[in-house]
Write a protein that holds these residues in place. Sequence first.
Motif, PDB file in Angstrom:
ATOM      1  N   THR A 149      42.723  38.393  46.601  1.00  0.00           N
ATOM      2  CA  THR A 149      42.538  39.750  46.090  1.00  0.00           C
ATOM      3  C   THR A 149      43.258  39.921  44.758  1.00  0.00           C
ATOM      4  O   THR A 149      42.693  40.413  43.779  1.00  0.00           O
ATOM      5  N   ASP A 157      41.775  37.253  41.955  1.00  0.00           N
ATOM      6  CA  ASP A 157      40.405  37.606  41.542  1.00  0.00           C
ATOM      7  C   ASP A 157      40.451  38.780  40.565  1.00  0.00           C
ATOM      8  O   ASP A 157      39.760  38.777  39.540  1.00  0.00           O
ATOM      9  N   ALA A 158      41.280  39.784  40.850  1.00  0.00           N
ATOM     10  CA  ALA A 158      41.408  40.947  39.957  1.00  0.00           C
ATOM     11  C   ALA A 158      42.089  40.551  38.657  1.00  0.00           C
ATOM     12  O   ALA A 158      41.659  40.964  37.571  1.00  0.00           O
ATOM     13  N   GLY A 162      39.709  38.334  36.726  1.00  0.00           N
ATOM     14  CA  GLY A 162      38.525  39.135  36.412  1.00  0.00           C
ATOM     15  C   GLY A 162      38.757  40.057  35.230  1.00  0.00           C
ATOM     16  O   GLY A 162      37.846  40.325  34.443  1.00  0.00           O
ATOM     17  N   ALA A 163      39.985  40.538  35.072  1.00  0.00           N
ATOM     18  CA  ALA A 163      40.332  41.440  33.965  1.00  0.00           C
ATOM     19  C   ALA A 163      40.212  40.758  32.607  1.00  0.00           C
ATOM     20  O   ALA A 163      40.118  41.441  31.590  1.00  0.00           O
ATOM     21  N   ALA A 215      45.658  45.026  35.988  1.00  0.00           N
ATOM     22  CA  ALA A 215      44.922  44.523  37.157  1.00  0.00           C
ATOM     23  C   ALA A 215      45.868  43.885  38.161  1.00  0.00           C
ATOM     24  O   ALA A 215      45.717  44.059  39.366  1.00  0.00           O
ATOM     25  N   ASN A 269      46.834  45.331  42.090  1.00  0.00           N
ATOM     26  CA  ASN A 269      46.375  44.504  43.208  1.00  0.00           C
ATOM     27  C   ASN A 269      47.501  43.731  43.871  1.00  0.00           C
ATOM     28  O   ASN A 269      47.312  42.604  44.326  1.00  0.00           O
TER      29      ASN A 269
END
Length: 127
Positions: free
Chosen positions: A17, A20-21, A24-25, A83, A87
């Motif tokens: 979690t 990935d965040a 991904g940012a 991000a 998270n």
Amino acid sequence: MFSHMMVGSNDIDRSKTFYDALFGAVGGKPAITDEHGRLIYMHNGGIYIITKPINGEPAHHANGGTVGFAMRGPEQADAWHAAGVANGGTACENPPGVRTGGMGSLYLAYLRDPDGNKLCALHRMPA
């Protein structure tokens, strides 16, 4: 010089979690999970892996260790940092910003992942 970076985690789902965040940012893709349950991130020619320690002992962060990630600019570093904090990460060091020293002016953003590993977003400011 480096082929990859690997850090340990005590909770792979929580790490997925978070990372990935985080990646991904900055345009990265979600993790690939291999047959051993390790999370593998590949982006801009780099490989970053999260794993439960193979010796069965609990994962813990390195005292004095930092994993640095190159950023295209301050805005990308700020998005990465936000991000991460949103998270499960924890901001550490000074707030994101420019620091000047022997390496010139650097835009730095530090945080710790949910397992305590210290991470840094770095952008070298123009001279």
